[in-house]
Motif scaffolding. Structure first.
Motif, PDB file in Angstrom:
ATOM      1  N   SER A   6       0.864  -1.167   0.000  1.00  0.00           N
ATOM      2  CA  SER A   6       0.000   0.000   0.000  1.00  0.00           C
ATOM      3  C   SER A   6       0.903   1.220   0.000  1.00  0.00           C
ATOM      4  O   SER A   6       2.048   1.154   0.445  1.00  0.00           O
ATOM      5  CB  SER A   6      -0.882  -0.026   1.253  1.00  0.00           C
ATOM      6  N   ASN A   7       0.396   2.348  -0.468  1.00  0.00           N
ATOM      7  CA  ASN A   7       1.190   3.580  -0.490  1.00  0.00           C
ATOM      8  C   ASN A   7       0.965   4.410   0.762  1.00  0.00           C
ATOM      9  O   ASN A   7      -0.172   4.672   1.148  1.00  0.00           O
ATOM     10  CB  ASN A   7       0.818   4.441  -1.704  1.00  0.00           C
ATOM     11  N   ASN A   8       2.056   4.824   1.382  1.00  0.00           N
ATOM     12  CA  ASN A   8       2.065   5.865   2.412  1.00  0.00           C
ATOM     13  C   ASN A   8       1.192   5.598   3.625  1.00  0.00           C
ATOM     14  O   ASN A   8       0.646   6.531   4.204  1.00  0.00           O
ATOM     15  CB  ASN A   8       1.672   7.211   1.794  1.00  0.00           C
ATOM     16  N   PHE A   9       1.048   4.346   4.067  1.00  0.00           N
ATOM     17  CA  PHE A   9       0.290   4.083   5.286  1.00  0.00           C
ATOM     18  C   PHE A   9       1.113   4.473   6.502  1.00  0.00           C
ATOM     19  O   PHE A   9       2.289   4.137   6.614  1.00  0.00           O
ATOM     20  CB  PHE A   9      -0.105   2.606   5.417  1.00  0.00           C
ATOM     21  N   LYS A  10       0.470   5.175   7.439  1.00  0.00           N
ATOM     22  CA  LYS A  10       1.115   5.543   8.694  1.00  0.00           C
ATOM     23  C   LYS A  10       0.045   5.650   9.771  1.00  0.00           C
ATOM     24  O   LYS A  10      -1.035   6.175   9.535  1.00  0.00           O
ATOM     25  CB  LYS A  10       1.844   6.882   8.559  1.00  0.00           C
ATOM     26  N   SER A  11       0.347   5.125  10.956  1.00  0.00           N
ATOM     27  CA  SER A  11      -0.551   5.211  12.097  1.00  0.00           C
ATOM     28  C   SER A  11       0.296   5.212  13.359  1.00  0.00           C
ATOM     29  O   SER A  11       1.532   5.303  13.288  1.00  0.00           O
ATOM     30  CB  SER A  11      -1.540   4.039  12.092  1.00  0.00           C
ATOM     31  N   THR A  12      -0.357   5.074  14.521  1.00  0.00           N
ATOM     32  CA  THR A  12       0.341   4.986  15.802  1.00  0.00           C
ATOM     33  C   THR A  12      -0.320   3.936  16.678  1.00  0.00           C
ATOM     34  O   THR A  12      -1.499   3.609  16.496  1.00  0.00           O
ATOM     35  CB  THR A  12       0.343   6.339  16.551  1.00  0.00           C
ATOM     36  N   LEU A  13       0.432   3.423  17.648  1.00  0.00           N
ATOM     37  CA  LEU A  13      -0.104   2.463  18.602  1.00  0.00           C
ATOM     38  C   LEU A  13      -1.021   3.172  19.596  1.00  0.00           C
ATOM     39  O   LEU A  13      -0.706   4.275  20.054  1.00  0.00           O
ATOM     40  CB  LEU A  13       1.027   1.790  19.384  1.00  0.00           C
ATOM     41  N   THR A  14      -2.135   2.529  19.943  1.00  0.00           N
ATOM     42  CA  THR A  14      -3.044   3.101  20.938  1.00  0.00           C
ATOM     43  C   THR A  14      -2.733   2.605  22.341  1.00  0.00           C
ATOM     44  O   THR A  14      -3.264   3.125  23.312  1.00  0.00           O
ATOM     45  CB  THR A  14      -4.515   2.781  20.620  1.00  0.00           C
ATOM     46  N   SER A  15      -1.883   1.573  22.446  1.00  0.00           N
ATOM     47  CA  SER A  15      -1.460   1.090  23.756  1.00  0.00           C
ATOM     48  C   SER A  15      -0.028   0.569  23.646  1.00  0.00           C
ATOM     49  O   SER A  15       0.418   0.164  22.579  1.00  0.00           O
ATOM     50  CB  SER A  15      -2.392   0.000  24.281  1.00  0.00           C
ATOM     51  N   ALA A  16       0.667   0.594  24.770  1.00  0.00           N
ATOM     52  CA  ALA A  16       2.040   0.096  24.808  1.00  0.00           C
ATOM     53  C   ALA A  16       2.054  -1.412  24.563  1.00  0.00           C
ATOM     54  O   ALA A  16       1.073  -2.103  24.852  1.00  0.00           O
ATOM     55  CB  ALA A  16       2.664   0.406  26.160  1.00  0.00           C
ATOM     56  N   ILE A  17       3.164  -1.908  24.021  1.00  0.00           N
ATOM     57  CA  ILE A  17       3.315  -3.344  23.788  1.00  0.00           C
ATOM     58  C   ILE A  17       4.658  -3.821  24.331  1.00  0.00           C
ATOM     59  O   ILE A  17       5.621  -3.064  24.370  1.00  0.00           O
ATOM     60  CB  ILE A  17       3.198  -3.714  22.289  1.00  0.00           C
ATOM     61  N   THR A  18       4.684  -5.071  24.739  1.00  0.00           N
ATOM     62  CA  THR A  18       5.929  -5.704  25.156  1.00  0.00           C
ATOM     63  C   THR A  18       6.635  -6.245  23.916  1.00  0.00           C
ATOM     64  O   THR A  18       6.076  -6.234  22.812  1.00  0.00           O
ATOM     65  CB  THR A  18       5.655  -6.857  26.131  1.00  0.00           C
ATOM     66  N   SER A  19       7.823  -6.793  24.109  1.00  0.00           N
ATOM     67  CA  SER A  19       8.575  -7.340  22.968  1.00  0.00           C
ATOM     68  C   SER A  19       8.054  -8.693  22.505  1.00  0.00           C
ATOM     69  O   SER A  19       8.519  -9.213  21.491  1.00  0.00           O
ATOM     70  CB  SER A  19      10.061  -7.453  23.324  1.00  0.00           C
ATOM     71  N   VAL A  20       7.079  -9.263  23.207  1.00  0.00           N
ATOM     72  CA  VAL A  20       6.542 -10.577  22.814  1.00  0.00           C
ATOM     73  C   VAL A  20       5.063 -10.545  22.436  1.00  0.00           C
ATOM     74  O   VAL A  20       4.514 -11.567  22.014  1.00  0.00           O
ATOM     75  CB  VAL A  20       6.769 -11.642  23.921  1.00  0.00           C
ATOM     76  N   ALA A  82      10.064  -3.447  22.933  1.00  0.00           N
ATOM     77  CA  ALA A  82       8.850  -2.922  23.567  1.00  0.00           C
ATOM     78  C   ALA A  82       8.636  -1.522  23.004  1.00  0.00           C
ATOM     79  O   ALA A  82       9.603  -0.812  22.704  1.00  0.00           O
ATOM     80  CB  ALA A  82       9.020  -2.873  25.078  1.00  0.00           C
ATOM     81  N   PHE A  83       7.374  -1.127  22.832  1.00  0.00           N
ATOM     82  CA  PHE A  83       7.062   0.201  22.294  1.00  0.00           C
ATOM     83  C   PHE A  83       5.979   0.858  23.131  1.00  0.00           C
ATOM     84  O   PHE A  83       5.086   0.193  23.650  1.00  0.00           O
ATOM     85  CB  PHE A  83       6.604   0.110  20.835  1.00  0.00           C
ATOM     86  N   ALA A  84       6.040   2.185  23.216  1.00  0.00           N
ATOM     87  CA  ALA A  84       5.116   2.978  24.024  1.00  0.00           C
ATOM     88  C   ALA A  84       3.871   3.370  23.226  1.00  0.00           C
ATOM     89  O   ALA A  84       3.851   3.279  21.993  1.00  0.00           O
ATOM     90  CB  ALA A  84       5.824   4.243  24.501  1.00  0.00           C
ATOM     91  N   VAL A  85       2.856   3.840  23.949  1.00  0.00           N
ATOM     92  CA  VAL A  85       1.673   4.431  23.319  1.00  0.00           C
ATOM     93  C   VAL A  85       2.137   5.550  22.389  1.00  0.00           C
ATOM     94  O   VAL A  85       3.044   6.306  22.722  1.00  0.00           O
ATOM     95  CB  VAL A  85       0.724   5.021  24.395  1.00  0.00           C
ATOM     96  N   GLY A  86       1.526   5.640  21.218  1.00  0.00           N
ATOM     97  CA  GLY A  86       1.864   6.696  20.272  1.00  0.00           C
ATOM     98  C   GLY A  86       3.035   6.387  19.353  1.00  0.00           C
ATOM     99  O   GLY A  86       3.397   7.203  18.509  1.00  0.00           O
ATOM    100  N   THR A  87       3.628   5.197  19.484  1.00  0.00           N
ATOM    101  CA  THR A  87       4.739   4.812  18.612  1.00  0.00           C
ATOM    102  C   THR A  87       4.271   4.790  17.162  1.00  0.00           C
ATOM    103  O   THR A  87       3.231   4.211  16.852  1.00  0.00           O
ATOM    104  CB  THR A  87       5.277   3.421  19.000  1.00  0.00           C
ATOM    105  N   PRO A  88       5.037   5.411  16.259  1.00  0.00           N
ATOM    106  CA  PRO A  88       4.678   5.367  14.846  1.00  0.00           C
ATOM    107  C   PRO A  88       4.830   3.956  14.267  1.00  0.00           C
ATOM    108  O   PRO A  88       5.724   3.201  14.658  1.00  0.00           O
ATOM    109  CB  PRO A  88       5.681   6.313  14.185  1.00  0.00           C
ATOM    110  N   ILE A  89       3.960   3.639  13.321  1.00  0.00           N
ATOM    111  CA  ILE A  89       4.026   2.378  12.586  1.00  0.00           C
ATOM    112  C   ILE A  89       3.694   2.695  11.136  1.00  0.00           C
ATOM    113  O   ILE A  89       2.741   3.421  10.853  1.00  0.00           O
ATOM    114  CB  ILE A  89       3.092   1.309  13.193  1.00  0.00           C
ATOM    115  N   GLU A  90       4.522   2.195  10.218  1.00  0.00           N
ATOM    116  CA  GLU A  90       4.380   2.550   8.803  1.00  0.00           C
ATOM    117  C   GLU A  90       4.571   1.341   7.911  1.00  0.00           C
ATOM    118  O   GLU A  90       5.282   0.397   8.272  1.00  0.00           O
ATOM    119  CB  GLU A  90       5.411   3.612   8.424  1.00  0.00           C
TER     120      GLU A  90
END
Length: 96
Positions: A6-20, A82-90
């Motif tokens: 897909s072209n140019n998809f970008k969002s953010t996490l709504t909750s923190a996640i662990t590495s697993v 692990a990533f925090a709330v609001g982490t970018p994902i693309e």
């Protein structure tokens, strides 16, 4: 099995996640490819923004989308973090 794009998809996490964790909840999934076959997938990149730089990149393989909830395989091309709330994902091109 088909990798979808897909072209140019970008969002953010709504909750923190662990590495697993294998489910990610995003603010929006609008613009993501539609997984129509059981073998279809696409790759997304999570990262930690540091001013104008980025660190802790992680590529995940998305195998299912249910609303804003994604089922993923972690550390698809490297190390899981692990990533925090609001982490970018693309949706980005990757080496693999």
């Amino acid at each position: 099995m088909a990798q979808l794009f897909s072209n140019n998809f970008k969002s953010t996490l709504t909750s923190a996640i662990t590495s697993v964790q294998t489910t990610l909840e995003l603010n929006s999934t609008s613009g993501l490819p539609t997984l129509t076959n059981a073998q279809d997938f696409f790759l997304l990149t999570l990262y930690t923004p540091l001013n104008v730089e980025e660190s802790n990149h992680e590529v995940v393989k998305v195998t299912a989308v249910n609303g804003n909830l994604l089922t993923v395989e972690r550390a698809y091309e490297g190390t899981a973090h692990a990533f925090a709330v609001g982490t970018p994902i693309e949706l980005r091109g990757t080496a693999k």
